[in-house]
Scaffold this motif. Structure first.
Motif, short mmCIF file in Angstrom:
data_model
loop_
_atom_site.label_atom_id
_atom_site.label_comp_id
_atom_site.label_asym_id
_atom_site.label_seq_id
_atom_site.Cartn_x
_atom_site.Cartn_y
_atom_site.Cartn_z
N HIS A 120 -2.20 -1.35 -2.08
CA HIS A 120 -1.20 -2.42 -2.03
C HIS A 120 0.17 -1.80 -1.85
CE1 HIS A 120 -3.74 -5.82 -3.58
NE2 HIS A 120 -4.46 -4.81 -4.03
N ALA A 121 0.91 -2.31 -0.87
CA ALA A 121 2.24 -1.77 -0.60
C ALA A 121 3.29 -2.84 -0.83
CB ALA A 121 2.31 -1.28 0.83
N GLU A 122 4.52 -2.43 -0.83
CA GLU A 122 5.65 -3.34 -0.83
C GLU A 122 5.50 -4.31 0.34
OE1 GLU A 122 8.35 -4.42 -3.09
OE2 GLU A 122 7.95 -2.29 -3.41
N GLY A 137 3.75 -6.91 0.62
CA GLY A 137 2.46 -7.56 0.77
C GLY A 137 1.47 -6.87 1.69
N PHE A 138 1.85 -5.72 2.25
CA PHE A 138 0.92 -5.00 3.13
C PHE A 138 -0.24 -4.43 2.31
CE2 PHE A 138 -0.64 -1.16 5.22
CZ PHE A 138 -0.73 -1.55 6.55
N THR A 139 -1.43 -4.52 2.86
CA THR A 139 -2.61 -3.93 2.21
C THR A 139 -3.42 -3.17 3.26
OG1 THR A 139 -3.83 -5.98 2.64
CG2 THR A 139 -2.92 -5.72 0.42
N LEU A 186 6.75 6.77 -1.86
CA LEU A 186 5.35 7.18 -1.97
C LEU A 186 4.50 6.44 -0.95
CD1 LEU A 186 3.24 8.74 -3.75
CD2 LEU A 186 2.99 6.63 -5.05
N ARG A 187 3.63 7.18 -0.29
CA ARG A 187 2.71 6.56 0.66
C ARG A 187 1.36 7.25 0.53
NH1 ARG A 187 4.13 7.82 6.73
NH2 ARG A 187 2.28 6.55 6.99
N ALA A 188 0.34 6.60 1.02
CA ALA A 188 -0.95 7.27 1.16
C ALA A 188 -1.02 7.82 2.58
CB ALA A 188 -2.08 6.30 0.90
N MET A 205 5.82 -5.79 9.99
CA MET A 205 5.57 -4.88 8.86
C MET A 205 6.26 -3.53 9.08
SD MET A 205 3.76 -5.79 6.24
CE MET A 205 3.41 -7.48 5.91
N ARG A 206 6.37 -3.08 10.31
CA ARG A 206 7.01 -1.79 10.52
C ARG A 206 8.48 -2.03 10.80
NH1 ARG A 206 3.49 1.98 14.24
NH2 ARG A 206 4.86 3.44 13.25
N GLY A 207 9.25 -0.98 10.79
CA GLY A 207 10.66 -1.14 11.11
C GLY A 207 11.52 -0.53 10.04
N PHE A 234 -4.42 6.92 11.13
CA PHE A 234 -3.32 7.05 10.18
C PHE A 234 -2.92 5.71 9.55
CE2 PHE A 234 1.25 8.49 9.52
CZ PHE A 234 0.93 9.34 8.47
N TRP A 235 -3.26 4.60 10.18
CA TRP A 235 -2.86 3.33 9.58
C TRP A 235 -3.58 3.09 8.26
CZ3 TRP A 235 -6.83 1.82 13.27
CH2 TRP A 235 -7.79 0.97 12.76
N LYS A 236 -4.64 3.87 7.98
CA LYS A 236 -5.39 3.71 6.74
C LYS A 236 -4.64 4.24 5.52
CE LYS A 236 -9.26 1.54 7.88
NZ LYS A 236 -9.65 0.28 7.19
N GLY A 237 -3.42 4.69 5.71
CA GLY A 237 -2.57 5.08 4.58
C GLY A 237 -1.37 4.16 4.49
N ALA A 238 -1.20 3.50 3.33
CA ALA A 238 -0.10 2.55 3.18
C ALA A 238 1.20 3.24 2.83
CB ALA A 238 -0.43 1.52 2.09
N LYS A 239 2.25 2.91 3.56
CA LYS A 239 3.59 3.35 3.21
C LYS A 239 4.09 2.47 2.06
CE LYS A 239 5.17 2.87 7.62
NZ LYS A 239 6.07 3.13 8.78
N TRP A 240 5.12 2.90 1.35
CA TRP A 240 5.73 2.14 0.25
C TRP A 240 4.65 1.67 -0.74
CZ3 TRP A 240 6.66 -0.20 5.32
CH2 TRP A 240 7.70 0.42 6.00
N LEU A 241 3.80 2.63 -1.08
CA LEU A 241 2.62 2.34 -1.91
C LEU A 241 3.01 1.93 -3.33
CD1 LEU A 241 -0.53 2.51 -1.89
CD2 LEU A 241 -0.28 4.85 -2.76
N ASP A 267 11.89 4.82 6.29
CA ASP A 267 11.01 4.31 7.34
C ASP A 267 9.57 4.77 7.19
OD1 ASP A 267 12.83 2.90 8.68
OD2 ASP A 267 12.73 4.07 10.54
N HIS A 268 9.39 5.93 6.62
CA HIS A 268 8.05 6.50 6.55
C HIS A 268 7.42 6.35 5.17
CE1 HIS A 268 8.20 7.89 10.64
NE2 HIS A 268 9.39 8.41 10.40
N GLY A 269 7.99 5.44 4.36
CA GLY A 269 7.29 5.07 3.14
C GLY A 269 7.92 5.48 1.82
N1 LIG Z 1 3.17 -0.56 4.06
C1 LIG Z 1 2.80 -0.28 5.31
N2 LIG Z 1 2.10 0.82 5.55
C2 LIG Z 1 1.70 1.12 6.79
C3 LIG Z 1 2.02 0.27 7.87
C4 LIG Z 1 2.77 -0.90 7.61
O1 LIG Z 1 3.10 -1.68 8.49
N3 LIG Z 1 3.16 -1.13 6.32
N4 LIG Z 1 1.59 0.59 9.14
C5 LIG Z 1 0.49 1.56 9.26
C6 LIG Z 1 0.40 2.06 10.61
S1 LIG Z 1 -0.21 0.98 11.77
C7 LIG Z 1 0.69 3.36 10.93
S2 LIG Z 1 0.32 4.01 12.45
C8 LIG Z 1 1.37 4.26 9.97
C9 LIG Z 1 2.68 4.69 10.56
O2 LIG Z 1 3.32 5.61 9.74
P1 LIG Z 1 4.70 6.21 10.21
O3 LIG Z 1 5.67 5.07 10.37
O4 LIG Z 1 5.11 7.16 9.15
O5 LIG Z 1 4.44 6.89 11.52
O6 LIG Z 1 1.60 3.64 8.71
C10 LIG Z 1 0.60 2.73 8.29
N5 LIG Z 1 0.98 2.26 6.99
#
Ligand SMILES: Nc1nc2c(c(=O)[nH]1)N[C@H]1C(S)=C(S)[C@@H](COP(=O)(O)O)O[C@H]1N2
Ligand SMILES: [Mo]
Length: 179
Positions: free
Chosen positions: A81-83, A85-87, A119-121, A1-3, A137-144, A114-116
């Motif tokens: 819900h993120a791009e 399929g991440f939730t 838009l991200r939460a 999911m990350r990368g 911080f993982w409680k905020g979804a990137k690519w929201l 890389d950081h969303g």
């Molecule tokens: N869409 C999405 N959001 C995500 C994740 C992810 O894998 N996908 N990983 C989470 C986790 S585990 C963390 S620690 C943070 C990392 O945010 P950063 O890459 O900006 O540091 O995003 C969170 N949001």
């Protein structure tokens, strides 16, 4: 999911579930929603923290207070819900607190892919505001892409993998089981 993913173009932010009216905001429409700044410390579950980070974005609480989103009484949880399929899930009181933001800028600049982007939460600790629950911080979804309000909790991606559901930073709630 990350990368190093570059998210496909943002289509809209969709709000549905336990709301009086479903909403969809295109990027231009989202820009016109009330924005605010928040300065927070963010805490990753893998033990890094960043202090004094500045974010800009839309507060869900503002959207609710100002009638952009009308929650039904049964709305107790938010599933982001993120791009790809991440939730990720949070209780609604966490999502409606001042330390939770739908962020489109970090340190005054657009988010990087890389950081969303776009838009991200985000959720963090506002110094002096101990009364606000602070999850990792993982409680905020990137690519929201979507906000689904639910009556019953539904585990997100990492929560299904064994991460703690509540994820309180000060209580070091990292994992649900004794790993
Ligand atoms: N869409 C999405 N959001 C995500 C994740 C992810 O894998 N996908 N990983 C989470 C986790 S585990 C963390 S620690 C943070 C990392 O945010 P950063 O890459 O900006 O540091 O995003 C969170 N949001
Ligand atoms: Mo993480």
């Amino acid at each position: 999911m990350r990368g190093a993913y570059v998210a496909p173009g943002f289509i809209d932010l969709h709000v549905w579930g336990e709301v009086e009216e479903e909403r969809r905001w295109t990027w231009d429409e989202f820009q016109k929603l009330p924005h605010r700044l928040a300065k927070m410390d963010i805490h990753c579950v893998t033990r890094w923290s960043k202090f004094d980070t500045t974010w800009e974005g839309v507060s869900l609480k503002d959207l609710v207070d100002q009638g952009y989103v009308k929650l039904k009484k049964g709305a107790k949880f938010l599933l982001q819900h993120a791009e790809f399929g991440f939730t990720v899930n949070v209780p609604v009181e966490v999502a409606l607190a001042e330390n939770f933001l739908l962020a489109d800028k970090f340190e005054g600049e657009a988010l990087t892919p890389d950081h969303g982007y776009p838009l991200r939460a985000i959720v963090g600790f506002i110094p002096g505001r101990q009364e606000l629950e602070t999850p990792y911080f993982w409680k905020g979804a990137k690519w929201l892409r979507g906000l689904e309000f639910l009556t019953e909790d539904q585990l997100g991606f990492w929560e299904q993998a064994g991460y703690h559901n509540r994820a309180n930073v000060w209580e070091e709630q990292r994992f649900a089981r004794g790993w």
